[in-house]
Design a protein around this motif. Structure first.
Motif, PDB file in Angstrom:
ATOM      1  N   GLY A 205     114.587  17.873  76.112  1.00 27.72           N
ATOM      2  CA  GLY A 205     113.921  18.641  75.055  1.00 27.72           C
ATOM      3  C   GLY A 205     112.710  19.395  75.545  1.00 27.72           C
ATOM      4  O   GLY A 205     112.223  20.309  74.867  1.00 27.72           O
ATOM      5  N   LYS A 206     112.217  19.036  76.734  1.00 22.94           N
ATOM      6  CA  LYS A 206     111.025  19.706  77.269  1.00 22.94           C
ATOM      7  C   LYS A 206     111.366  20.677  78.394  1.00 22.94           C
ATOM      8  O   LYS A 206     110.486  21.301  78.982  1.00 22.94           O
ATOM      9  CB  LYS A 206     110.032  18.665  77.752  1.00 22.94           C
ATOM     10  CG  LYS A 206     109.602  17.731  76.609  1.00 22.94           C
ATOM     11  CD  LYS A 206     108.639  16.665  77.031  1.00 22.94           C
ATOM     12  CE  LYS A 206     108.278  15.790  75.849  1.00 22.94           C
ATOM     13  NZ  LYS A 206     107.312  14.729  76.230  1.00 22.94           N
ATOM     14  N   ALA A 207     112.664  20.802  78.686  1.00 20.70           N
ATOM     15  CA  ALA A 207     113.089  21.645  79.823  1.00 20.70           C
ATOM     16  C   ALA A 207     112.684  23.099  79.626  1.00 20.70           C
ATOM     17  O   ALA A 207     112.301  23.789  80.579  1.00 20.70           O
ATOM     18  CB  ALA A 207     114.600  21.537  80.010  1.00 20.70           C
TER      19      ALA A 207
ATOM     20  N   VAL B  42      92.318  11.361  76.321  1.00 12.36           N
ATOM     21  CA  VAL B  42      92.225  12.831  76.265  1.00 12.36           C
ATOM     22  C   VAL B  42      92.330  13.292  74.818  1.00 12.36           C
ATOM     23  O   VAL B  42      91.830  14.368  74.452  1.00 12.36           O
ATOM     24  CB  VAL B  42      93.325  13.491  77.132  1.00 12.36           C
ATOM     25  CG1 VAL B  42      94.679  13.445  76.447  1.00 12.36           C
ATOM     26  CG2 VAL B  42      92.933  14.914  77.528  1.00 12.36           C
ATOM     27  N   ASP B  43      93.007  12.502  74.016  1.00 16.21           N
ATOM     28  CA  ASP B  43      93.023  12.771  72.574  1.00 16.21           C
ATOM     29  C   ASP B  43      93.311  11.477  71.850  1.00 16.21           C
ATOM     30  O   ASP B  43      93.753  10.484  72.448  1.00 16.21           O
ATOM     31  CB  ASP B  43      94.032  13.870  72.195  1.00 16.21           C
ATOM     32  CG  ASP B  43      95.479  13.447  72.374  1.00 16.21           C
ATOM     33  OD1 ASP B  43      96.342  14.097  71.771  1.00 16.21           O
ATOM     34  OD2 ASP B  43      95.741  12.488  73.107  1.00 16.21           O
ATOM     35  N   GLU B  44      92.982  11.467  70.559  1.00 14.99           N
ATOM     36  CA  GLU B  44      93.175  10.239  69.775  1.00 14.99           C
ATOM     37  C   GLU B  44      93.380  10.650  68.323  1.00 14.99           C
ATOM     38  O   GLU B  44      92.798  11.662  67.862  1.00 14.99           O
ATOM     39  CB  GLU B  44      91.973   9.331  69.894  1.00 14.99           C
ATOM     40  CG  GLU B  44      92.025   8.048  69.028  1.00 14.99           C
ATOM     41  CD  GLU B  44      93.235   7.153  69.286  1.00 14.99           C
ATOM     42  OE1 GLU B  44      94.342   7.554  68.892  1.00 14.99           O
ATOM     43  OE2 GLU B  44      93.066   6.094  69.890  1.00 14.99           O
TER      44      GLU B  44
ATOM     45  N   GLY C  19     105.048  22.562  74.552  1.00  9.55           N
ATOM     46  CA  GLY C  19     104.110  22.885  75.622  1.00  9.55           C
ATOM     47  C   GLY C  19     102.677  22.494  75.310  1.00  9.55           C
ATOM     48  O   GLY C  19     101.758  22.878  76.034  1.00  9.55           O
ATOM     49  N   HIS C  20     102.471  21.714  74.237  1.00  8.63           N
ATOM     50  CA  HIS C  20     101.098  21.255  73.985  1.00  8.63           C
ATOM     51  C   HIS C  20     100.738  20.138  74.942  1.00  8.63           C
ATOM     52  O   HIS C  20     101.598  19.388  75.405  1.00  8.63           O
ATOM     53  CB  HIS C  20     100.921  20.816  72.522  1.00  8.63           C
ATOM     54  CG  HIS C  20     101.434  19.460  72.197  1.00  8.63           C
ATOM     55  ND1 HIS C  20     102.644  19.217  71.573  1.00  8.63           N
ATOM     56  CD2 HIS C  20     100.893  18.236  72.395  1.00  8.63           C
ATOM     57  CE1 HIS C  20     102.822  17.924  71.398  1.00  8.63           C
ATOM     58  NE2 HIS C  20     101.780  17.299  71.898  1.00  8.63           N
ATOM     59  N   VAL C  21      99.442  20.062  75.210  1.00  8.21           N
ATOM     60  CA  VAL C  21      98.890  18.922  75.951  1.00  8.21           C
ATOM     61  C   VAL C  21      97.689  18.409  75.167  1.00  8.21           C
ATOM     62  O   VAL C  21      97.064  19.188  74.427  1.00  8.21           O
ATOM     63  CB  VAL C  21      98.456  19.307  77.377  1.00  8.21           C
ATOM     64  CG1 VAL C  21      99.654  19.655  78.256  1.00  8.21           C
ATOM     65  CG2 VAL C  21      97.466  20.462  77.374  1.00  8.21           C
ATOM     66  N   ALA C  22      97.386  17.127  75.293  1.00  7.58           N
ATOM     67  CA  ALA C  22      96.357  16.511  74.459  1.00  7.58           C
ATOM     68  C   ALA C  22      96.681  16.871  73.006  1.00  7.58           C
ATOM     69  O   ALA C  22      97.835  16.796  72.599  1.00  7.58           O
ATOM     70  CB  ALA C  22      94.974  16.950  74.896  1.00  7.58           C
ATOM     71  N   SER C  23      95.670  17.325  72.245  1.00 10.48           N
ATOM     72  CA  SER C  23      95.975  17.845  70.907  1.00 10.48           C
ATOM     73  C   SER C  23      95.626  19.318  70.841  1.00 10.48           C
ATOM     74  O   SER C  23      94.979  19.806  69.903  1.00 10.48           O
ATOM     75  CB  SER C  23      95.239  17.033  69.842  1.00 10.48           C
ATOM     76  OG  SER C  23      95.811  15.732  69.733  1.00 10.48           O
TER      77      SER C  23
ATOM     78  N   GLY D 131     101.662   8.999  73.313  1.00  6.51           N
ATOM     79  CA  GLY D 131     103.077   9.273  73.545  1.00  6.51           C
ATOM     80  C   GLY D 131     103.691   8.393  74.623  1.00  6.51           C
ATOM     81  O   GLY D 131     103.221   7.285  74.917  1.00  6.51           O
ATOM     82  N   SER D 132     104.707   8.964  75.292  1.00  2.00           N
ATOM     83  CA  SER D 132     105.506   8.159  76.238  1.00  2.00           C
ATOM     84  C   SER D 132     104.766   7.838  77.529  1.00  2.00           C
ATOM     85  O   SER D 132     105.199   6.994  78.314  1.00  2.00           O
ATOM     86  CB  SER D 132     106.798   8.920  76.569  1.00  2.00           C
ATOM     87  OG  SER D 132     106.454  10.157  77.203  1.00  2.00           O
ATOM     88  N   LEU D 133     103.646   8.507  77.760  1.00  2.00           N
ATOM     89  CA  LEU D 133     102.887   8.301  79.008  1.00  2.00           C
ATOM     90  C   LEU D 133     102.638   6.813  79.254  1.00  2.00           C
ATOM     91  O   LEU D 133     102.835   6.311  80.352  1.00  2.00           O
ATOM     92  CB  LEU D 133     101.565   9.074  78.923  1.00  2.00           C
ATOM     93  CG  LEU D 133     100.575   9.116  80.075  1.00  2.00           C
ATOM     94  CD1 LEU D 133      99.635   7.913  80.075  1.00  2.00           C
ATOM     95  CD2 LEU D 133     101.266   9.233  81.423  1.00  2.00           C
TER      96      LEU D 133
HETATM   97  O1  6PG Z   1      98.330  11.922  70.963  1.00  2.00           O
HETATM   98  C1  6PG Z   1      99.331  12.496  71.362  1.00  2.00           C
HETATM   99  O2  6PG Z   1     100.291  12.759  70.640  1.00  2.00           O
HETATM  100  C2  6PG Z   1      99.483  12.796  72.832  1.00  2.00           C
HETATM  101  O3  6PG Z   1      98.350  12.727  73.561  1.00  2.00           O
HETATM  102  C3  6PG Z   1     100.266  14.044  73.039  1.00  2.00           C
HETATM  103  O4  6PG Z   1      99.588  15.082  73.664  1.00  2.00           O
HETATM  104  C4  6PG Z   1     101.441  13.623  73.876  1.00  2.00           C
HETATM  105  O5  6PG Z   1     101.009  13.395  75.214  1.00  2.00           O
HETATM  106  C5  6PG Z   1     102.512  14.666  73.869  1.00  2.00           C
HETATM  107  O6  6PG Z   1     102.821  14.968  72.521  1.00  2.00           O
HETATM  108  C6  6PG Z   1     103.774  14.147  74.572  1.00  2.00           C
HETATM  109  O7  6PG Z   1     104.224  13.005  73.892  1.00  2.00           O
HETATM  110  P1  6PG Z   1     105.606  12.331  74.393  1.00  2.00           P
HETATM  111  O8  6PG Z   1     105.411  12.058  75.854  1.00  2.00           O
HETATM  112  O9  6PG Z   1     105.735  11.067  73.583  1.00  2.00           O
HETATM  113  O10 6PG Z   1     106.691  13.333  74.146  1.00  2.00           O
END
Ligand code: 6PG
Length: 320
Positions: free
Chosen positions: A279-281, A142-144, A225-229, A114-116
């Motif tokens: 959108g994440k607020a 952390v995920d793929e 509110g998900h993190v990783a997958s 994502g945007s990270l």
């Molecule tokens: O593989 C993935 O999709 C990511 O690891 C996922 O967990 C991502 O970090 C969040 O969905 C936020 O994505 P955005 O920052 O692009 O909104």
């Protein structure tokens, strides 16, 4: 750091203090980061700590998610602009690289998709491009997504194009998915590789948690509110044994992914949660605010043994 009186504190400080009204939280507003002169990154930084006695009392009485929220030192930094956030994230990451490189001659970093990756853009510029000892970095995910590494959905490709191709990290120190395998096979393979990295001392191991202890995890968060997958309501959020697992019905496309589990995520020494956009607020408010239905989001289970820092832009923090 100067403490802030709660009565004159900003909404963010008041919201955070309302999170644990029955405790005597000490809120620090770091004047060096408060919105001061236009030349400095404009951000509000605060950290919340509560007395250990009240934490023990509270953790017996509250849900696991709320207890998790209690358990670790939480820092929240809110930035006026995405550029300010990227600048601070670069400094934060470079400082940790220096710290761990000095302590253990290596620095283990875990990336999200994502945007990270875009928020690491200041890290690949001077001064950090020249000051960071990139030869000591070991990079994991952390995920793929279970797609070829040259596929547009690949987190490896995203990180390579936006970050890894711009810094001299040794190719052998980049631990990508085996993209020739199925989701289940790739998860097993990644865990096997991780166990090897622990055995040969590349990745630290926590006797306390019984799982790997990464130096830094750079996480994003979805609007749900998900993190990783690890997605809301999905059984994988409860996985306690595996270090790496897989999902075939990801609500965020593509459907097939591998992901670290919460025991590994929460064993980290440091976690940065980089969350931007209005959108994440709502999810941010649930996780950090005083929302009625707190305790339901995967992000609320992020509670590292070490230090959690939220990097928010003002849109993501707009409901605090
Ligand atoms: O593989 C993935 O999709 C990511 O690891 C996922 O967990 C991502 O970090 C969040 O969905 C936020 O994505 P955005 O920052 O692009 O909104």
């Amino acid at each position: 750091m100067a403490s802030s009186s709660l009565s004159s504190a900003s909404p963010a400080l008041r919201i955070i203090s309302s999170l644990f009204p029955q405790y005597s939280p000490t809120l620090h507003a770091n004047p060096s980061l408060l919105p001061l002169s236009p030349s400095r990154p404009r951000s509000l930084s605060l950290s919340l700590s509560t007395s250990s006695r009240s934490e023990k009392l509270s953790c017996r009485a509250v849900s696991s998610a709320t207890a998790a929220r209690m358990a670790s030192e939480k820092k929240v930094q809110v930035f006026d602009s995405k550029d300010d956030l990227a600048a601070e994230l670069a400094k934060y990451t470079a400082d940790l690289s220096d710290k761990f490189t000095k302590e253990r001659s290596s620095f283990t970093v875990v990336l999200s998709g994502g945007s990270l990756i875009d928020y690491l853009r200041k890290l690949v510029e001077p001064p950090y491009l020249d000051s960071v000892d990139w030869s000591k970095w070991h990079v994991f995910w952390v995920d793929e997504r279970v797609v070829p590494k040259d596929h547009e959905d690949s987190n490896y490709k995203l990180a390579y194009d936006g970050f890894l191709s711009k810094v001299p990290i040794l190719p052998g120190n980049v631990y990508a998915i085996n993209d020739a395998l199925s989701a289940e096979g790739a998860a097993d393979d990644y865990e096997t590789g991780l166990r090897h990295s622990v055995k040969n001392g590349v990745v630290d191991f926590s006797e306390a948690t019984g799982v790997p202890k990464f130096d830094l995890m750079l996480l994003g968060m979805g609007p749900d509110g998900h993190v990783a997958s690890l997605f809301p309501g999905h059984p994988l959020c409860e996985e306690k044994e595996k270090w790496v697992t897989f999902i075939k019905d990801s609500p965020k496309p593509p459907p097939e992914r591998i992901t670290f589990t919460f025991p590994v995520i929460n064993s980290s020494a440091y976690i940065a949660l980089v969350v931007t956009g209005a959108g994440k607020a709502g999810a941010v408010q649930k996780a950090l605010g005083n929302s009625e239905d707190s305790g339901t989001l995967p992000v609320e289970l992020v509670s590292p043994a070490g230090e959690l820092t939220w990097f928010l832009d003002k849109n993501a923090a707009s409901k605090l």
